[in-house]
Write a protein that holds these residues in place. Structure first.
Motif, PDB file in Angstrom:
ATOM      1  N   ILE A  81     -52.039   1.925  54.803  1.00  0.00           N
ATOM      2  CA  ILE A  81     -50.765   2.006  54.089  1.00  0.00           C
ATOM      3  C   ILE A  81     -50.353   0.602  53.647  1.00  0.00           C
ATOM      4  CG2 ILE A  81     -48.316   2.605  54.278  1.00  0.00           C
ATOM      5  CD1 ILE A  81     -49.197   4.727  56.401  1.00  0.00           C
ATOM      6  N   ARG A  82     -50.270   0.404  52.354  1.00  0.00           N
ATOM      7  CA  ARG A  82     -49.899  -0.908  51.804  1.00  0.00           C
ATOM      8  C   ARG A  82     -48.624  -0.796  50.966  1.00  0.00           C
ATOM      9  NH1 ARG A  82     -54.088  -4.291  53.874  1.00  0.00           N
ATOM     10  NH2 ARG A  82     -52.899  -3.760  55.748  1.00  0.00           N
ATOM     11  N   GLY A  83     -48.675   0.114  49.993  1.00  0.00           N
ATOM     12  CA  GLY A  83     -47.515   0.262  49.097  1.00  0.00           C
ATOM     13  C   GLY A  83     -46.968   1.666  49.149  1.00  0.00           C
ATOM     14  N   PHE A 136     -47.201  -0.857  65.689  1.00  0.00           N
ATOM     15  CA  PHE A 136     -48.508  -0.941  65.021  1.00  0.00           C
ATOM     16  C   PHE A 136     -48.410  -1.586  63.635  1.00  0.00           C
ATOM     17  CE2 PHE A 136     -49.156   2.194  68.326  1.00  0.00           C
ATOM     18  CZ  PHE A 136     -50.446   1.930  68.774  1.00  0.00           C
ATOM     19  N   GLU A 137     -47.236  -2.099  63.336  1.00  0.00           N
ATOM     20  CA  GLU A 137     -47.000  -2.765  62.048  1.00  0.00           C
ATOM     21  C   GLU A 137     -47.445  -1.914  60.871  1.00  0.00           C
ATOM     22  OE1 GLU A 137     -47.550  -7.216  62.287  1.00  0.00           O
ATOM     23  OE2 GLU A 137     -48.732  -6.601  64.047  1.00  0.00           O
ATOM     24  N   ILE A 138     -46.885  -0.724  60.814  1.00  0.00           N
ATOM     25  CA  ILE A 138     -47.197   0.163  59.687  1.00  0.00           C
ATOM     26  C   ILE A 138     -46.121  -0.053  58.622  1.00  0.00           C
ATOM     27  CG2 ILE A 138     -47.877   2.494  59.014  1.00  0.00           C
ATOM     28  CD1 ILE A 138     -48.236   3.155  61.997  1.00  0.00           C
ATOM     29  N   ASN A 139     -46.373  -1.015  57.758  1.00  0.00           N
ATOM     30  CA  ASN A 139     -45.399  -1.436  56.757  1.00  0.00           C
ATOM     31  C   ASN A 139     -45.894  -1.114  55.357  1.00  0.00           C
ATOM     32  OD1 ASN A 139     -43.936  -2.768  58.888  1.00  0.00           O
ATOM     33  ND2 ASN A 139     -45.448  -4.411  58.746  1.00  0.00           N
ATOM     34  N   PHE A 140     -44.966  -1.071  54.433  1.00  0.00           N
ATOM     35  CA  PHE A 140     -45.351  -0.875  53.033  1.00  0.00           C
ATOM     36  C   PHE A 140     -44.358  -1.586  52.130  1.00  0.00           C
ATOM     37  CE2 PHE A 140     -42.210   2.247  51.461  1.00  0.00           C
ATOM     38  CZ  PHE A 140     -41.580   2.568  52.651  1.00  0.00           C
ATOM     39  N   GLU A 141     -44.781  -1.820  50.899  1.00  0.00           N
ATOM     40  CA  GLU A 141     -43.881  -2.421  49.923  1.00  0.00           C
ATOM     41  C   GLU A 141     -43.211  -1.294  49.167  1.00  0.00           C
ATOM     42  OE1 GLU A 141     -45.208  -6.147  47.805  1.00  0.00           O
ATOM     43  OE2 GLU A 141     -44.748  -4.867  46.093  1.00  0.00           O
ATOM     44  N   ASN A 142     -41.897  -1.220  49.237  1.00  0.00           N
ATOM     45  CA  ASN A 142     -41.197  -0.110  48.582  1.00  0.00           C
ATOM     46  C   ASN A 142     -41.050  -0.351  47.075  1.00  0.00           C
ATOM     47  OD1 ASN A 142     -38.969  -1.771  48.195  1.00  0.00           O
ATOM     48  ND2 ASN A 142     -37.810  -0.917  49.918  1.00  0.00           N
ATOM     49  N   GLU A 143     -40.392   0.612  46.387  1.00  0.00           N
ATOM     50  CA  GLU A 143     -40.290   0.534  44.923  1.00  0.00           C
ATOM     51  C   GLU A 143     -39.604  -0.754  44.444  1.00  0.00           C
ATOM     52  OE1 GLU A 143     -39.383   4.107  45.920  1.00  0.00           O
ATOM     53  OE2 GLU A 143     -40.135   5.277  44.187  1.00  0.00           O
ATOM     54  N   LYS A 144     -38.726  -1.284  45.299  1.00  0.00           N
ATOM     55  CA  LYS A 144     -38.006  -2.503  44.903  1.00  0.00           C
ATOM     56  C   LYS A 144     -38.789  -3.767  45.230  1.00  0.00           C
ATOM     57  CE  LYS A 144     -33.768  -0.180  46.243  1.00  0.00           C
ATOM     58  NZ  LYS A 144     -33.089  -0.056  47.563  1.00  0.00           N
ATOM     59  N   GLY A 145     -40.011  -3.558  45.772  1.00  0.00           N
ATOM     60  CA  GLY A 145     -40.826  -4.721  46.097  1.00  0.00           C
ATOM     61  C   GLY A 145     -40.475  -5.331  47.447  1.00  0.00           C
ATOM     62  N   GLU A 146     -39.649  -4.609  48.230  1.00  0.00           N
ATOM     63  CA  GLU A 146     -39.295  -5.118  49.559  1.00  0.00           C
ATOM     64  C   GLU A 146     -40.229  -4.532  50.607  1.00  0.00           C
ATOM     65  OE1 GLU A 146     -34.566  -4.626  48.401  1.00  0.00           O
ATOM     66  OE2 GLU A 146     -35.640  -3.094  49.568  1.00  0.00           O
ATOM     67  N   LYS A 147     -40.363  -5.293  51.705  1.00  0.00           N
ATOM     68  CA  LYS A 147     -41.171  -4.800  52.814  1.00  0.00           C
ATOM     69  C   LYS A 147     -40.359  -3.775  53.616  1.00  0.00           C
ATOM     70  CE  LYS A 147     -43.366  -6.502  56.957  1.00  0.00           C
ATOM     71  NZ  LYS A 147     -43.635  -7.647  57.822  1.00  0.00           N
ATOM     72  N   ALA A 148     -40.962  -2.624  53.899  1.00  0.00           N
ATOM     73  CA  ALA A 148     -40.252  -1.579  54.657  1.00  0.00           C
ATOM     74  C   ALA A 148     -41.191  -0.967  55.692  1.00  0.00           C
ATOM     75  CB  ALA A 148     -39.737  -0.515  53.703  1.00  0.00           C
ATOM     76  N   MET A 149     -40.588  -0.289  56.657  1.00  0.00           N
ATOM     77  CA  MET A 149     -41.383   0.365  57.712  1.00  0.00           C
ATOM     78  C   MET A 149     -41.453   1.865  57.450  1.00  0.00           C
ATOM     79  SD  MET A 149     -40.687  -1.019  61.517  1.00  0.00           S
ATOM     80  CE  MET A 149     -38.972  -1.193  61.185  1.00  0.00           C
TER      81      MET A 149
END
Ligand code: 87F
Length: 509
Positions: free
Chosen positions: A146-148, A264-277
């Motif tokens: 999971i990236r974006g 587990f650091e499952i993060n993604f870049e949301n539509e606004k380009g921010e980092k989210a969990m």
């Protein structure tokens, strides 16, 4: 080699049997009402569902049981695929580092984890755990995959076995050290999506129990004490076994929130380009379903299978008399099976010539086949068959002209009747109480108790402590989604504080 704990008991389970019934040699030696535990063990073995194995808590699942599992699996698998869940398979083994990464959730469960410590004669450099559940196996890869926001939702399921080295009384299907299940693990960008899925899956679990296994269940939410500690909230379907007066958790659908995402650091870049969990769910049902079905529907003649899960829905038995047209009767049996099979009904003929019709009746009753069709000389002459229902013993003569529609109708009726009778018995065990005294009395009467509760963790701990004893303590089963009205000023049955909700309580498996 699997490391086994000291609790490993004797090899075969030796059971003392009373006189076996009469000439058939088929009967059960225990009745459901008099000795439920022994009755259950006998039914699952004599009904050919399981065979005991030489490791305590492990059982051989025979084709008769697996076919029930497969029927539920076919339904559930198709339903989750409609929801865009994909099947996958992760390894059975877990490295210790990963297993312990999520300390809080593993801590309480640690004694149940089985480890592989050797290969051949040599010790492994690092022992390897066998999955008791797959959060820690799967989530490191969720983090990688999971990236974006376009990688979401990620919805995976696996059909597999898990091992939990239980120490309390093992029971086939209900509490075994290895069992089969499906585990779904999903990740979303929003909590709303996760919340919605939790309930969609719970509804599928309700349908497995009510529509397939003909067992009424209650949908609800687990208390803070009873929820999966690693998650945000747990929903479940709860069944009840009237004979033992125990509730049983039928399946669970958890919203994990972001606890695992953090770990587990499952993060993604949301539509606004921010980092989210991500927001995660996990959900499972297991072969325990089959045990609940046996306990609820079985009787003193053996298993009673709901038509929708039975591998054989109709057993056709020839009943030839001495000078009857035996060949004609056998041919009619074969033709009957062909007609039913053609119509999509699972029918088989029992043409064994070394058993009497009476012996065969008992044999198929033990195995729980929903409908028996007998064909004798008189039936042959009248172009009819005799149908006998497993659930209530009712006998009906059916003209062969209307065979398919009549049998279909009867199977539907059996399915419905099993549910209705089970619901009636379950409902008769539900007691609404308002006070501690009423609660204790109802518990003594093996009831499932609906009581107004203040929803405080310490009060539930107190209820457990105050009801501790030989039979096991009472605990909350669930807070049903369907809430009766709670009049203003209603007090908690256990603490006397203002009640916040109606909750089911009882002893449980
Ligand atoms: C036993 C040993 C180690 C239950 C365990 O319900 C860990 C565990 O995490 C453990 N017994 N659990 C909770 C399982 C939670 C969750 N897992 C995915 C489910 C549904 C499927």
């Amino acid at each position: 080699m699997i490391w086994l704990d000291g609790s490993r008991k004797s090899l075969a389970v030796v059971r003392k049997k009373k006189e076996v019934k009469k000439e058939t040699g088929l009967g059960l030696s225990f009745t459901k009402d008099e000795n439920f535990g022994e009755w259950y063990s006998e039914v699952v073995v004599n009904g050919e569902m399981i065979e005991y194995y030489d490791i305590s808590g492990c059982y051989i699942l025979r084709p008769w049981a697996i076919s029930i599992w497969e029927n539920m699996q076919t339904f559930f698998d198709a339903e989750i695929k409609k929801m865009k869940v994909k099947n996958c398979y992760f390894p059975l083994f877990v490295s210790p580092g990963v297993l312990q990464k999520e300390k809080d959730h593993v801590e309480g469960f640690a004694p149940e984890v089985a480890w592989v410590t050797k290969s051949g004669e040599s010790d492994l450099e690092v022992p390897i755990a066998i999955r008791p559940t797959s959060e820690t196996v799967m989530y490191p890869y969720y983090s990688k995959w999971i990236r974006g926001h376009r990688d979401l939702p990620l919805k995976l399921n696996q059909w597999c076995n898990v091992v939990r080295w239980e120490f309390s009384h093992p029971t086939p299907f209900i509490r075994s050290r290895e069992f089969l299940w499906q585990e779904g693990h999903t990740a979303f960008s929003t909590k709303e999506e996760a919340d919605t899925e939790v309930l969609q899956i719970l509804e599928l679990y309700r349908r497995i129990y009510e529509e397939f296994l003909a067992i009424p269940v209650i949908k609800g939410r687990k208390s803070e004490l009873e929820k999966f500690a690693g998650g945000l909230y747990t929903t479940s379907v709860e069944a009840f076994i009237p004979n033992t007066g125990r509730g049983i958790q039928g399946a669970t659908s958890h919203c994990l929130g972001q606890n695992f995402a953090k770990m587990f650091e499952i993060n993604f870049e949301n539509e606004k380009g921010e980092k989210a969990m991500v927001w995660q769910n996990s959900w499972a049902y297991s072969t325990r379903t089959i045990g609940v079905m046996v306990m609820v529907h079985g009787d003193d003649k053996g298993l009673v299978l709901p038509p929708k899960v039975a591998a054989v829905q109709v057993i056709v038995i020839p009943v030839p008399y001495k000078d009857a047209d035996t060949q004609g009767i056998f041919d009619a049996c074969v033709a009957t099976v062909a007609t039913l099979t053609e119509a999509g009904i699972l029918a088989e003929a029992d043409l064994r010539d070394n058993y009497s019709p009476g012996w065969k009746y008992s044999d198929w009753e033990m195995k729980g086949v929903p409908l028996r069709i007998e064909i004798g000389p008189r039936d042959l002459a009248n172009n009819q068959v005799r149908a006998v229902r497993r659930d209530n013993g009712a006998k009906t003569d059916i003209s062969r002209v209307f065979l398919v529609e009549q049998v279909k109708g009867m199977l539907d009726k059996i399915q419905q009747n099993l549910f209705d009778v089970a619901k009636q018995k379950r409902d008769a065990c539900v007691e609404v109480v308002k006070t501690w005294e009423e609660f204790v009395t109802a518990l003594g009467q093996k009831k499932m108790i609906l009581a107004p509760w203040c929803d405080e963790e310490d009060v539930e701990k107190d209820v457990k402590a105050r009801t501790k004893g030989e039979m096991g303590a009472a605990k909350s089963l669930c807070t049903p989604f369907e809430q009766p009205e709670l009049p203003e000023g209603t007090k908690c049955f256990a603490s006397g504080k203002p009640a916040k909700k109606w909750t089911y309580w009882g002893r449980s498996y």
